[in-house]
Design a protein around this motif. Sequence first.
Motif, PDB file in Angstrom:
ATOM      1  N   VAL A  48       0.842  -1.202   0.000  1.00  4.88           N
ATOM      2  CA  VAL A  48       0.000   0.000   0.000  1.00  4.88           C
ATOM      3  C   VAL A  48       0.878   1.253   0.000  1.00  4.88           C
ATOM      4  CG1 VAL A  48      -1.686   1.348   1.339  1.00  4.88           C
ATOM      5  CG2 VAL A  48      -1.996  -1.115   1.055  1.00  4.88           C
ATOM      6  N   LYS A  49       1.924   1.256   0.820  1.00  4.32           N
ATOM      7  CA  LYS A  49       2.838   2.410   0.856  1.00  4.32           C
ATOM      8  C   LYS A  49       3.451   2.660  -0.522  1.00  4.32           C
ATOM      9  CE  LYS A  49       3.925   1.896   5.695  1.00  4.32           C
ATOM     10  NZ  LYS A  49       4.846   1.470   6.721  1.00  4.32           N
ATOM     11  N   THR A  50       3.858   1.581  -1.183  1.00  5.57           N
ATOM     12  CA  THR A  50       4.451   1.699  -2.519  1.00  5.57           C
ATOM     13  C   THR A  50       3.443   2.248  -3.518  1.00  5.57           C
ATOM     14  OG1 THR A  50       5.942  -0.137  -2.045  1.00  5.57           O
ATOM     15  CG2 THR A  50       5.608   0.413  -4.359  1.00  5.57           C
ATOM     16  N   GLY A  72       1.718   9.421  -6.014  1.00  2.00           N
ATOM     17  CA  GLY A  72       2.060  10.790  -5.622  1.00  2.00           C
ATOM     18  C   GLY A  72       1.337  11.275  -4.379  1.00  2.00           C
ATOM     19  N   LEU A  73       0.800  10.361  -3.578  1.00  2.00           N
ATOM     20  CA  LEU A  73       0.091  10.757  -2.362  1.00  2.00           C
ATOM     21  C   LEU A  73       1.087  11.049  -1.250  1.00  2.00           C
ATOM     22  CD1 LEU A  73      -2.766   8.107  -2.361  1.00  2.00           C
ATOM     23  CD2 LEU A  73      -2.902  10.480  -3.094  1.00  2.00           C
ATOM     24  N   LYS A  74       0.846  12.123  -0.540  1.00  2.00           N
ATOM     25  CA  LYS A  74       1.696  12.468   0.592  1.00  2.00           C
ATOM     26  C   LYS A  74       0.998  12.000   1.864  1.00  2.00           C
ATOM     27  CE  LYS A  74       4.153  16.172  -1.582  1.00  2.00           C
ATOM     28  NZ  LYS A  74       5.055  15.318  -2.301  1.00  2.00           N
ATOM     29  N   GLY A  75       1.761  11.591   2.835  1.00  2.79           N
ATOM     30  CA  GLY A  75       1.191  11.134   4.095  1.00  2.79           C
ATOM     31  C   GLY A  75       1.635   9.730   4.411  1.00  2.79           C
ATOM     32  N   LYS A  76       1.117   9.231   5.512  1.00  2.38           N
ATOM     33  CA  LYS A  76       1.470   7.886   5.964  1.00  2.38           C
ATOM     34  C   LYS A  76       0.307   6.950   5.652  1.00  2.38           C
ATOM     35  CE  LYS A  76       4.534   9.431   9.615  1.00  2.38           C
ATOM     36  NZ  LYS A  76       4.876   9.325  11.042  1.00  2.38           N
ATOM     37  N   TYR A  77       0.572   5.940   4.857  1.00  6.98           N
ATOM     38  CA  TYR A  77      -0.452   4.988   4.470  1.00  6.98           C
ATOM     39  C   TYR A  77       0.050   3.579   4.735  1.00  6.98           C
ATOM     40  CZ  TYR A  77      -2.390   8.977   2.015  1.00  6.98           C
ATOM     41  OH  TYR A  77      -2.897  10.211   1.713  1.00  6.98           O
ATOM     42  N   GLY A  78      -0.871   2.679   4.968  1.00 11.74           N
ATOM     43  CA  GLY A  78      -0.536   1.278   5.173  1.00 11.74           C
ATOM     44  C   GLY A  78      -1.776   0.433   4.984  1.00 11.74           C
TER      45      GLY A  78
END
Length: 122
Positions: free
Chosen positions: A54-56, A62-68
Amino acid sequence: MKQSKTGKFRSVTVNGAVVKAISQYLAACPLPDDAFLFQGKRGCLTVPTVSTMVKTWCQHAGLKGKYGSHSLRKTWGYWQRMERGTAVPLLMEAFGHATQQQTLAYLGIQAEEIAQIYELEL
């Protein structure tokens, strides 16, 4: 299925599109009965593996922020509540939360909904 975190059993519901997709996949790539449906290069997909995926994906988009991986769950719940109007008690049950307040805090929508009340003009 039994949840590893809580040890509680809960049912998993899938919609028609998921059933169709899995059926087509299994017809094209039959699996042994004891095989995992979702596998990576080294076996069954784990939460850390999915989180890295998901992070990749988010970086490539091009999304900024913390995702997982957890972002998928929260986004689903937020979308259910805000776009479909799903009742909080139903979401509470789906998430396995003990209280409605916990679900509202988890989704971060209570403050947003309260602010909307004050925006109404009579």
